[in-house]
Design a protein around this motif. Structure first.
Motif, PDB file in Angstrom:
ATOM      1  N   ALA A 155      20.314  10.105 137.762  1.00 10.90           N
ATOM      2  CA  ALA A 155      19.468  11.283 137.624  1.00 10.90           C
ATOM      3  C   ALA A 155      18.868  11.632 138.972  1.00 10.90           C
ATOM      4  N   LEU A 156      18.331  12.836 139.055  1.00 11.56           N
ATOM      5  CA  LEU A 156      17.709  13.279 140.300  1.00 11.56           C
ATOM      6  C   LEU A 156      16.614  12.308 140.729  1.00 11.56           C
ATOM      7  N   GLY A 157      16.369  12.273 142.033  1.00 15.13           N
ATOM      8  CA  GLY A 157      15.342  11.386 142.562  1.00 15.13           C
ATOM      9  C   GLY A 157      15.844  10.006 142.885  1.00 15.13           C
ATOM     10  N   GLY A 158      17.170   9.841 142.956  1.00 10.40           N
ATOM     11  CA  GLY A 158      17.730   8.537 143.309  1.00 10.40           C
ATOM     12  C   GLY A 158      17.704   7.530 142.183  1.00 10.40           C
ATOM     13  N   SER A 182      14.712   3.052 140.581  1.00 11.39           N
ATOM     14  CA  SER A 182      13.917   4.239 140.263  1.00 11.39           C
ATOM     15  C   SER A 182      13.884   5.192 141.447  1.00 11.39           C
ATOM     16  N   GLY A 183      14.550   4.807 142.518  1.00  8.67           N
ATOM     17  CA  GLY A 183      14.483   5.554 143.768  1.00  8.67           C
ATOM     18  C   GLY A 183      13.676   4.811 144.810  1.00  8.67           C
ATOM     19  N   ARG A 184      12.675   4.030 144.330  1.00  3.35           N
ATOM     20  CA  ARG A 184      11.834   3.253 145.255  1.00  3.35           C
ATOM     21  C   ARG A 184      11.762   1.778 144.874  1.00  3.35           C
ATOM     22  N   PHE A 227      21.790   0.759 147.534  1.00  2.30           N
ATOM     23  CA  PHE A 227      22.762   1.593 148.234  1.00  2.30           C
ATOM     24  C   PHE A 227      24.173   1.326 147.712  1.00  2.30           C
ATOM     25  N   ALA A 228      24.502   0.054 147.502  1.00  2.00           N
ATOM     26  CA  ALA A 228      25.823  -0.297 146.978  1.00  2.00           C
ATOM     27  C   ALA A 228      26.026   0.267 145.578  1.00  2.00           C
ATOM     28  N   TRP A 229      24.988   0.208 144.744  1.00  2.00           N
ATOM     29  CA  TRP A 229      25.108   0.777 143.393  1.00  2.00           C
ATOM     30  C   TRP A 229      25.318   2.285 143.474  1.00  2.00           C
ATOM     31  N   ARG A 230      24.501   2.934 144.294  1.00  2.00           N
ATOM     32  CA  ARG A 230      24.586   4.403 144.389  1.00  2.00           C
ATOM     33  C   ARG A 230      25.862   4.878 145.070  1.00  2.00           C
ATOM     34  N   ALA A 231      26.490   3.988 145.837  1.00  2.00           N
ATOM     35  CA  ALA A 231      27.773   4.340 146.448  1.00  2.00           C
ATOM     36  C   ALA A 231      28.866   4.480 145.394  1.00  2.00           C
ATOM     37  N   GLU A 288      22.127   6.379 154.066  1.00  2.00           N
ATOM     38  CA  GLU A 288      20.731   6.200 153.665  1.00  2.00           C
ATOM     39  C   GLU A 288      20.078   4.969 154.291  1.00  2.00           C
ATOM     40  N   LEU A 289      20.889   4.018 154.736  1.00  2.00           N
ATOM     41  CA  LEU A 289      20.354   2.814 155.370  1.00  2.00           C
ATOM     42  C   LEU A 289      20.284   2.942 156.885  1.00  2.00           C
ATOM     43  N   GLY A 290      20.706   4.089 157.397  1.00  2.00           N
ATOM     44  CA  GLY A 290      20.700   4.297 158.838  1.00  2.00           C
ATOM     45  C   GLY A 290      21.950   3.822 159.536  1.00  2.00           C
TER      46      GLY A 290
END
Length: 370
Positions: free
Chosen positions: A68-71, A90-92, A113-117, A155-157
């Motif tokens: 969902a939106l918001g990461g 939850s995004g944070r 990051f790995a999950w969201r990838a 996102e991790l730079g």
């Protein structure tokens, strides 16, 4: 002759303008959005559910994504053996859940990051939220097609590269650093897309790392049907994350030599146990003692050897943290000598008037003769 030259110059000018537009990151990203369905249609998507049958070097498994939106995201993989891996953010806040015991464990930004990838459909719709610092890097074959390449930052730079099919204008894939091992890259190819509602979304994806190919066939993709309640942070997880934030604040207090900041978390009946002794210093005595230590020290490292182990009670009013820490500093009283110590300690906490307070610390360090 002059007319011909003028015409050639005009043709060249239009050609150059076309090349410039085609190689502009803004133009490439906008073309990708249009190929998916357009910004207006993408803006209608608030959540997404996707289910994939997968095959990797170690056999078959499934991947289920609720995002969902918001990461916000729930990532779940189930092996043929029945073994379940479930991560959520939850995004944070980032956490894992053991489906057998129901126990929660905090994770970090690299895991999230790995999950969201794996959130390929949402990623394709919000490329400019997942990456930044885009720069055109030419044309390059990728995934069997001619592609326009954009270098970017994830996102991790870390550096990343994105590839867009010149013909379809859709995202063809990307190459990112393994968030847990910067010597390894992960190559992801969007093999197939299909129409879902008014959008075109990735339906077959191949991700490749050192282990080999991981192929995901998405047989279910649904839009705006995720249950908002599933993204709520559990009370215990929120409490665990609050204790983790206190660990970060303690580190900041050491590097800024701020004893008051550190002692502000102490309970009125705070107890210190070390060296075979139990003491209950007053708040003022704790500040004086720590400030002298801070003023005498220039910290080089105050870092976790392993992530802290954090546990809280079911009602989130009591908790403890197990810490394994390497401390390296320059000591003024020792003539600027560098000193290194390995510590292990437990911190106990109680929630008092809505705030976590440190009630006791039991600390040990590596014996001098070890």
């Amino acid at each position: 002759m002059k007319i011909k030259i003028k015409n050639l110059l005009i043709v060249f000018a239009f050609s150059a303008a076309g090349v410039f537009a085609q190689s502009s990151p803004t133009e490439i990203l906008e073309n990708s959005r249009q190929a998916i369905g357009g910004a207006k249609e993408i803006a209608k998507i608030k959540s997404l559910r996707a289910f994939a049958d997968c095959r990797g070097p170690n056999g078959d498994y499934t991947t289920e994504i609720h995002s969902a939106l918001g990461g916000r995201l729930i990532f779940e993989q189930v092996r043929a053996s029945g073994q379940i891996y479930r991560g959520q953010t939850s995004g944070r806040t980032f956490w894992l859940k053991d489906e057998k015991t129901g126990a929660f464990t905090l994770a970090d930004a690299r895991a999230a990051f790995a999950w969201r990838a794996h959130d390929f459909q949402f990623l394709a719709m919000e490329i400019d939220r997942r990456f930044r610092d885009f720069a055109f890097a030419g044309e390059e074959p990728f995934g069997g097609v001619n592609a326009l390449k954009l270098n970017a930052t994830d996102e991790l730079g870390n550096p990343a590269s994105l590839f867009f099919d010149k013909k379809s204008r859709l995202l063809r894939g990307f190459v990112i650093q393994n968030p847990f091992d910067k010597s390894e890259t992960i190559r992801t190819v969007f093999n197939e897309w299909r129409r879902v509602g008014n959008l075109r979304l990735p339906s077959k994806v191949t991700a490749t790392d050192r282990k080999g190919d991981f192929v995901l066939h998405f047989r279910e993709i649904s839009l705006n049907k995720a249950d908002e309640k599933t993204f709520v942070v559990p009370v215990k997880v929120a409490a665990m994350n609050e204790l983790l934030e206190l660990q970060k604040n303690a580190r900041a207090a050491h590097f800024t030599r701020n004893a008051k900041m550190l002692v502000s978390t102490f309970a009125d009946d705070f107890a210190n146990i070390s060296g075979g002794k139990i003491s209950k210093p007053s708040r003022g005595a704790s500040i004086d003692h720590l400030q002298k230590y801070f003023d005498d020290s220039t910290f080089i490292e105050w870092d976790d050897i392993a992530p802290p182990v954090i546990e809280v009670s079911d009602d989130a009013t009591l908790g403890y943290v197990l810490v394994h820490k390497k401390v390296r500093l320059l000591s003024k009283s020792a003539g600027g000598k560098e000193e290194t110590e390995i510590f292990a300690w437990i911190e106990t906490y109680r929630k008092i008037k809505g705030e976590w307070k440190l009630t006791a610390v039991v600390s040990t360090k590596t014996p001098e003769n070890d």
